[in-house]
Write an enzyme that holds these catalytic residues in place. Structure first.
Site: not given
Ligand code: X8Z
Ligand code: ZN
Length: 625
Positions: A366-367, A396-397, A400, A424, A524, A534
């Site tokens: 996960h990024a 997105h990254e 941050h 975010e 998450h 988000y």
């Molecule tokens: O988790 C993330 C990022 C890292 S903070 C890739 N996002 C959420 C997800 O993947 O569920 C970005 C959009 C929503």
């Molecule tokens: Zn993020």
């Protein structure tokens, strides 16, 4: 993004980090302070052995020094774990997580000694962050932090090393996402979808134990439960925050409902009444994403009919044809930031980041974006494939990373987003500028198409951004109910699907087993990353974007605006970012946008032409669910 460990991650974007050394002050809850003591001067307080403002200052200064030291130490260990999951690295990570949580909890308890003092605003703000900024607090009893850390590490590893069997192959987590994106056969989609959730099922009991421990920690610190503690981090009362997100949802819900209705009808045309009955919510596995959170891959099935003469923009194909690689996608994203006047990323970023999934070891795919020394050691960790989705995600990254660097001169406790939604939203706001004009400027497109294809562009964006809104909202609505005890392990899953149906208008493809733990199939949840950020970011990014477009004097349709190359926008953006968390977020928002309120009207303005078209399309359809 963030990672598993809630307490130590100053290093990871958007997570507050409180970790530290046991404070020497005893954790005293003093509810008996008299009126006389409240009005005492510094001298009389000192003489009476009461805490003074001076002591409070020293306490916070000491806390910040120790937190900074712990965060650096912990993030190196967390990085090692996240990029090479082995039993040894997992144990080292659990140990530092425990140490970090224990110390941050001691410190939070230490703030109680000063709670009746009238402190200068900056000091009070730091005290509040110390007390309320621990994502998953442990109770202070011996051993609790270690127990909690073991649970969390086990949950985190189970997710990231999870695999399914499909068509004779062993498929790791990241590839299950690709299958959900690329398969179209409903039976196969259902199989992958269901198997990934079977894999999450065994985590339910550990998750429930985590909830109990963390709630005990939150209560010691004076909160009702962890959910209330999370809702308290927005410079407003926790209940007011819950009302605030409902208000924002109310602004954008009609747009979402129009999109949901159209997508349902188009999927019905494709799959028929049996698979997509028109009088029911949409089957969750048909939306091109493991969690039905972004629906971009359904685009070919739901897109507006356009003149045959018009060529659509297919960013996936353009990136592949132009021989982009994960590293060059990252360089292109970096170049957007430097075009605004930001300094390039340091050389170490390129040496130390993980851009693709290593073949020889398990990693957290996960990024995420990291700042290992709270200054210059910025890195991303991704498992990229070349295409539009990861092109957006790498923007997105980097958002941050550039934010982290912008606020690096703030005191330690203010090294964070104005609120977590800001963190975010930064990179996403930049990525909204990936317009046809911009694609032409960077050589991805030869010619900029006219506006006759704009409904297509707006549909592509809506499937990512509008589709996401209710999902962004409901993940923490679920967790708030869990932490409040309104859902129990036996009702976790039913509660989850009630929210999925209510907000998203989707349903599971099959009856869920009573002991399923479908929320655990989303990164998450087992990794304890708060999610309302988000939802906020999907509102804020359009506010930021619109403000930037106003700053460059853009007069065309909002979705065609790119502020690429505008140093004026860059300067104002940086001014907002370098404030970190040092002042209430409305002050920071006002600096860039001129308004003190989060506001969904920029989302509505952006999608106005599409919304109008959706209303025409839906005129004779039965919408709602
Ligand atoms: O988790 C993330 C990022 C890292 S903070 C890739 N996002 C959420 C997800 O993947 O569920 C970005 C959009 C929503
Ligand atoms: Zn993020």
């Amino acid at each position: 993004m963030i990672s598993g460990n809630k307490t130590l991650y100053k290093a990871l974007a958007g997570v507050s980090v409180l970790a530290l050394i046991a404070c020497s002050e005893p954790a005293v809850e003093d509810d008996t302070t008299t009126d006389a003591a409240e009005t005492a001067t510094e001298e009389t307080r000192e003489a009476a052995g009461e805490p003074t403002v001076e002591e409070a200052e020293a306490f916070v200064a000491d806390a910040e020094a120790k937190l900074a030291e712990m965060s650096e130490r912990a993030s190196v260990i967390a990085w090692t774990y996240s990029t090479d999951i082995t039993p040894e690295h997992e144990q080292a990570y659990a140990d530092i997580d425990a140490a970090s949580t224990k110390l941050s909890v001691d410190l939070a308890n230490g703030t109680k000694r000063f709670q009746d003092l009238d402190l200068p605003p900056v000091l009070q703000r730091k005290m509040n962050i110390l007390r309320g900024g621990i994502t998953i607090p442990a109770p202070s009893r011996d051993g609790a932090a270690q127990e909690l850390a073991q649970l969390n590490t086990a949950l985190s590893s189970a997710y990231s090393t999870g695999k399914i069997q499909f068509e004779g192959e062993t498929v790791p987590q990241a590839e299950t996402e690709l299958l959900m994106r690329n398969l179209t056969d409903p039976a196969k989609l259902e199989e992958v979808w269901t198997k990934w959730r079977e894999q999450a099922k065994p985590s339910r009991d550990e998750y429930a134990q985590m909830v109990e421990l963390a709630n005990a920690g939150a209560r010691e610190l004076g909160f009702d439960d962890v959910g209330q503690m999370w809702r308290s981090g927005y410079d407003m009362d926790a209940d007011a925050f819950a009302a605030e997100v409902d208000r924002l949802w109310g602004q954008v819900r009609p747009l979402y409902e129009n999109l949901q209705c159209h997508v349902k009808y188009k999927l019905n045309e494709e799959y028929g009444d049996e698979i997509v009955p028109l009088d029911q919510p949409i089957r969750a596995d048909l939306l091109g994403n493991m969690w039905a959170q972004q629906w971009g891959s359904t685009y070919p099935r739901v897109k507006p009919e356009t003149p045959a003469t018009m060529t659509s923009i297919d960013l996936d194909a353009l990136l592949v044809e132009a021989d982009y690689t994960p590293v060059s996608m990252t360089e292109t994203a970096e170049e957007f930031f430097t075009s605004l006047g930001f300094a390039p990323l340091p050389e170490t970023f390129w040496e130390r980041s993980q851009f693709v999934q290593p073949e020889d070891r398990e990693v957290v795919c996960h990024a995420s974006a990291w700042d290992l020394d709270n200054r210059e050691d910025l890195r991303i960790k991704m498992c990229m494939t070349v295409g539009a989705e990861d092109f957006r995600t790498v923007h997105h990254e980097l958002g941050h990373n550039f934010y982290q660097r912008a606020y690096m001169d703030q005191p330690h406790l203010f090294k964070n987003g104005a609120n977590d939604g800001f963190h975010e939203a930064i990179g996403d706001m930049i990525a909204l500028s990936i317009t046809p004009e911009y694609m032409q400027q960077i050589g991805l497109l030869d010619d900029v198409p006219g506006t006759e294809g704009d409904l297509e562009l707006l549909m592509q964006q809506a499937l990512e951004k509008v589709a996401f809104l209710p999902f962004g909202l409901l993940v923490d609505k679920w967790r708030w109910q869990v932490f409040a005890g309104e859902l129990t392990p036996e009702t976790y899953n039913q509660g989850w699907w009630d929210l999925r149906e209510e907000y998203q208008g989707i349903r599971p493809p099959n009856e869920r087993p009573a002991d399923a733990f479908d929320p655990g199939s989303k990164y998450h949840v087992p990794n304890n990353v708060p999610y309302m950020r988000y939802f906020l970011a999907h509102i804020l990014q359009f506010q930021f974007y619109k403000a930037a477009c106003d700053q460059v004097g853009w007069e065309g349709p909002l979705h065609r605006c790119s502020f690429y190359g505008s140093e004026e926008v860059g300067e104002r953006f940086n001014a907002m970012m370098e404030m970190g968390q040092s002042q209430p977020w409305p002050d920071t928002l006002e600096m860039f946008t001129g308004t003190r309120e989060m506001d969904g009207s920029a989302v509505i303005a952006y999608f106005a032409p599409l919304n109008e078209w959706l209303e025409e399309q839906n005129a004779d359809r039965t919408c709602g669910w």
